[in-house]
Scaffold this active site. Structure first.
Site, short mmCIF file in Angstrom:
data_model
loop_
_atom_site.label_atom_id
_atom_site.label_comp_id
_atom_site.label_asym_id
_atom_site.label_seq_id
_atom_site.Cartn_x
_atom_site.Cartn_y
_atom_site.Cartn_z
N ASP A 79 29.17 76.54 20.00
CA ASP A 79 29.35 76.72 21.33
C ASP A 79 28.83 75.03 22.24
O ASP A 79 28.24 74.37 21.51
CB ASP A 79 28.21 77.58 22.04
N GLU A 111 27.04 80.63 27.40
CA GLU A 111 25.69 80.92 28.37
C GLU A 111 26.01 82.11 29.42
O GLU A 111 25.32 82.80 29.86
CB GLU A 111 25.46 79.84 28.99
#
Length: 385
Positions: A74, A133
């Site tokens: 990520d 997130e």
């Protein structure tokens, strides 16, 4: 070229300075792409999906592929004002890599640099994923059909850094590593009125309070204590002044569960409690549940057993069996679509993830790369399954 440890640390520091929020990772994407272009290109194929322009896919073509092994990193940051005092602190106001995704990216680049110059036996697919997130980037990528044809992994792996583990340690477990999460909004509609004449009103503070009280029994009396779950309502809005009965109330909360089945069970019980409150108080109660892509990270049994067996036996690897964490991670959605394993990389810090003072130990990068590289090479020697 294979990146050296000083080069990796420099990359980590550079990435740390340019954190960007979900789906806005343009500078990060450009940095990643430029770095990849410096590697040996003979076996590489690079793609920026037009459906997800801040994502980056890198396919390493294997010499005798029996499978395509996916590796996900990520890339987004958090809306946190950094307070580390580091000389390479974030240059972007109120945005920080407070979850260690800069570590994640650097490890992935280190692995990629090795396999770009040392052709793997199987295909390797590196997925640099935006929006972990928020905005569930993993689910978005899947739904936009980014993983198709040669860009489709047969199995997926990914790590998350952990400040509670020793530097470079690998942590994992069979079953669920991260809980799944669901956002819950509940609105109550009754009738406002004068505080002196409650018989002429329908008080939603009372109704919402009773709802909160009954919700507490879901985990204590409707959930298997061995499986566990969490329901927290952290926001309660109602009323405008002390002498007016509130005709409306609004609650916001979160659900955490270690399996998707458990989350769906809790969702159902919340709706049933809401229906009961609506009938008891002659009110309208509207429940909104939003899980998005934040499913439980449920590790595949066979692949995870292989992973743990290797890490336990590998020289220079400190393996630690970890407990489930109630934090969320959108890699869980991808693991619901592809078999795979998520694991921890220890970065040993006094600060916790998502804190403004998080300072992962960069010495974990090279140690982590060596452990994961060894596992991938070992995995490629196993028969296709």
């Amino acid at each position: 070229m294979t990146l050296t440890e000083p080069q990796l640390v420099k990359i980590y520091q550079s990435l740390h300075q340019i954190p960007e929020l979900a789906m806005q990772e343009t500078e990060t994407h450009a940095f990643l792409k430029k770095t990849v272009q410096q590697f040996e290109q003979t076996y590489l194929e690079v793609q920026t999906p037009k459906e997800m322009p801040t994502a980056l896919l890198v396919l390493v073509h294997g010499s005798d592929p029996k499978r395509t092994i996916g590796y996900r990193s990520d890339i987004d940051g958090l809306p946190v004002e950094e307070q580390t005092g580091l000389p390479f602190a974030s240059k972007h106001p109120q945005v920080m890599h407070a979850c260690g995704h800069d570590i994640h990216m650097t490890v992935a680049l280190g692995l990629l640099s090795y396999f770009a110059s040392q052709q793997p036996k199987d295909n390797l697919l590196f997925f640099f994923q935006p929006a972990e997130e928020s905005l569930n980037g993993g689910k978005t990528a899947y739904e936009k059909q980014i993983f198709t044809n040669k860009w489709c992994p047969d199995e997926f792996y990914g790590l998350h850094d952990n400040p509670d583990l020793p530097t470079g340690a690998i942590g994992c477990r069979m079953g669920t590593l991260f809980a799944g999460t669901t956002e819950v909004d509940v609105d109550f509609y009754g009738k406002g009125g004068h505080a002196a004449f409650p018989q002429n009103a329908n008080d939603m503070v009372v109704a919402a309070s009773q709802f909160i009280n009954q919700i507490q029994t879901i985990v204590s009396r409707s959930v298997d204590p061995i499986e566990g779950g969490v329901i927290t309502f952290g926001k309660f809005d109602a009323g405008s002044i002390r002498n007016v009965i509130a005709g409306q109330a609004h609650l916001e909360g979160t659900i955490r569960g270690l399996t998707q089945k458990m989350i769906e069970h809790i969702d159902q019980r919340i709706q049933e409690v809401a229906d009961g409150i609506a009938q008891s108080y002659q009110a309208k109660v509207v429940v909104k549940l939003n899980q998005g892509g934040y499913w439980p990270v449920e590790n595949d049994p066979e692949l995870t057993r292989n992973f743990i067996t290797y890490m336990k036996s590998a020289k220079n690897v400190q393996f630690i069996e970890t407990k489930p964490a109630m934090t969320g991670e959108d890699f869980g959605y991808l693991l619901a679509k592809f078999p795979g394993t998520m694991f921890w990389l220890g970065v040993e810090d006094n600060s916790q993830l998502h804190s403004a003072t998080l300072k992962p130990n960069p010495q974990a990068i090279q140690i982590g790369i060596q452990a994961i590289k060894g596992f991938l090479l070992n995995r490629m020697q196993e028969k296709e399954n």
